[in-house]
Scaffold this active site. Structure first.
Site, PDB file in Angstrom:
ATOM      1  N   LYS A   1      43.733  10.157  37.423  1.00  0.00           N
ATOM      2  CA  LYS A   1      43.097  11.007  36.439  1.00  0.00           C
ATOM      3  C   LYS A   1      42.418  11.787  37.942  1.00  0.00           C
ATOM      4  O   LYS A   1      41.958  13.062  37.894  1.00  0.00           O
ATOM      5  CB  LYS A   1      42.280  10.666  36.243  1.00  0.00           C
TER       6      LYS A   1
ATOM      7  N   ARG B   1      35.009   7.170  26.774  1.00  0.00           N
ATOM      8  CA  ARG B   1      35.012   6.058  27.447  1.00  0.00           C
ATOM      9  C   ARG B   1      35.872   5.070  26.115  1.00  0.00           C
ATOM     10  O   ARG B   1      36.218   4.060  26.293  1.00  0.00           O
ATOM     11  CB  ARG B   1      35.077   5.536  27.958  1.00  0.00           C
TER      12      ARG B   1
ATOM     13  N   ARG C   1      44.502   1.319  47.018  1.00  0.00           N
ATOM     14  CA  ARG C   1      43.051   2.521  46.292  1.00  0.00           C
ATOM     15  C   ARG C   1      42.498   2.602  47.930  1.00  0.00           C
ATOM     16  O   ARG C   1      41.784   2.202  47.900  1.00  0.00           O
ATOM     17  CB  ARG C   1      42.362   3.251  45.236  1.00  0.00           C
TER      18      ARG C   1
ATOM     19  N   ARG D   1      36.163   0.818  46.796  1.00  0.00           N
ATOM     20  CA  ARG D   1      35.327   0.675  45.814  1.00  0.00           C
ATOM     21  C   ARG D   1      34.847  -1.171  45.621  1.00  0.00           C
ATOM     22  O   ARG D   1      36.400  -1.918  45.788  1.00  0.00           O
ATOM     23  CB  ARG D   1      36.088   1.229  44.372  1.00  0.00           C
TER      24      ARG D   1
ATOM     25  N   ARG E   1      38.604  -4.214  33.998  1.00  0.00           N
ATOM     26  CA  ARG E   1      38.393  -3.579  33.418  1.00  0.00           C
ATOM     27  C   ARG E   1      39.939  -2.805  32.738  1.00  0.00           C
ATOM     28  O   ARG E   1      39.882  -1.507  31.944  1.00  0.00           O
ATOM     29  CB  ARG E   1      38.759  -2.458  34.724  1.00  0.00           C
TER      30      ARG E   1
END
Ligand code: ADP
Ligand code: ADP
Ligand code: ZN
Length: 214
Positions: A13, A88, A127, A161, A172
């Site tokens: 996203k 969400r 990431r 992160r 998550r």
């Protein structure tokens, strides 16, 4: 033009939202980025969100809705915005509809980026982001052209992160399945939903999004 990008953590996203910003001259509104900025500044909201984010749960709806409503009122959203990571939950989706109609705005496209759960774990744990300009990278799938140097701004500083670790990622993904996946059906019933295959190459996904948006 106002868009919603849906999809599990790691679906792409943020990567696609940044490209759509450049293509269409609209702004990415990432509730995750906004919350990380609140945590970084030590604000009251940041203090409330920090532990929840570290564990991989969802921050309470009312806090998120206030935050995003204020953000949409800012000048740079005039041309349009891309909601990334919001809504969400079904209550967030309901609140968004009411909020936009109060502001005289609407959503033009809701697009779900579909991706396998195995793949998203690999994507999230690899990431990283440029600390200066926020450009996103991946250890395997999206390396900078020159090792250790940001393509966009030349910085050599990168961050990962805190919540992009294997354990938090599991929580998550569970939060996604339980609380976020139902909003795909929610927009499906309203007839506004489109989907793209997020397992394709980054450029292919972008091309597909452009095709859908026109
Ligand atoms: P999200 O915002 O949905 O959580 P990101 O856009 O941050 O996901 O993407 C997660 C990671 O996967 C990033 O490191 C990004 O470079 C990489 N990535 C994004 N899209 C793809 C893709 N289509 N194929 C391979 N890797 C991708
Ligand atoms: P990703 O797309 O990789 O899942 P985000 O950056 O969107 O991650 O979100 C990071 C964390 O911020 C989430 O795990 C959650 O704790 C919090 N968060 C972000 N957006 C929302 C939201 N709309 N509602 C509740 N919590 C949120
Ligand atoms: Zn950079």
């Amino acid at each position: 033009m106002n868009l919603i990008l849906l999809g599990p953590p790691g679906a792409g996203k943020g990567t696609q939202a940044k490209r759509l910003e450049d293509i269409y001259g609209i702004v990415q509104l990432s509730t995750g980025d906004m919350l990380r900025a609140e945590v970084g500044s030590g604000s009251d909201l940041g203090k409330q969100a920090k532990g929840i984010m570290e564990s991989g749960g969802l921050v309470p709806d009312d806090l998120i809705i206030n935050m995003i409503s204020g953000r949409i009122d800012q000048d740079d959203c005039k041309n349009g915005f891309i909601l990334d990571g919001f809504p969400r939950t079904v209550p967030q989706a309901d609140a968004l509809g009411a909020m936009l109609s109060d502001k005289g705005l609407k959503i033009d496209y809701v697009i779900a980026i579909e991706a396998d759960s195995d793949a998203v774990v690999t994507r999230i744990t690899g990431r990283y982001t440029c600390s200066s300009c926020g450009a996103g990278y991946h250890d395997e799938f999206q390396k900078p052209e020159q090792d250790g140097v940001c393509d966009k701004c030349g910085s050599t500083d990168f961050t990962r992160r805190a919540d992009d670790n294997a354990e938090t990622v599991r929580n998550r993904l569970a939060a996604y399945e339980e609380q976020t996946a139902p909003i795909i059906a929610y927009y499906g019933e309203k007839g506004t939903l489109k989907t793209v295959d997020g397992m394709a190459d980054i450029d292919v996904v972008t091309a597909k999004l452009k095709e859908l948006i026109g």
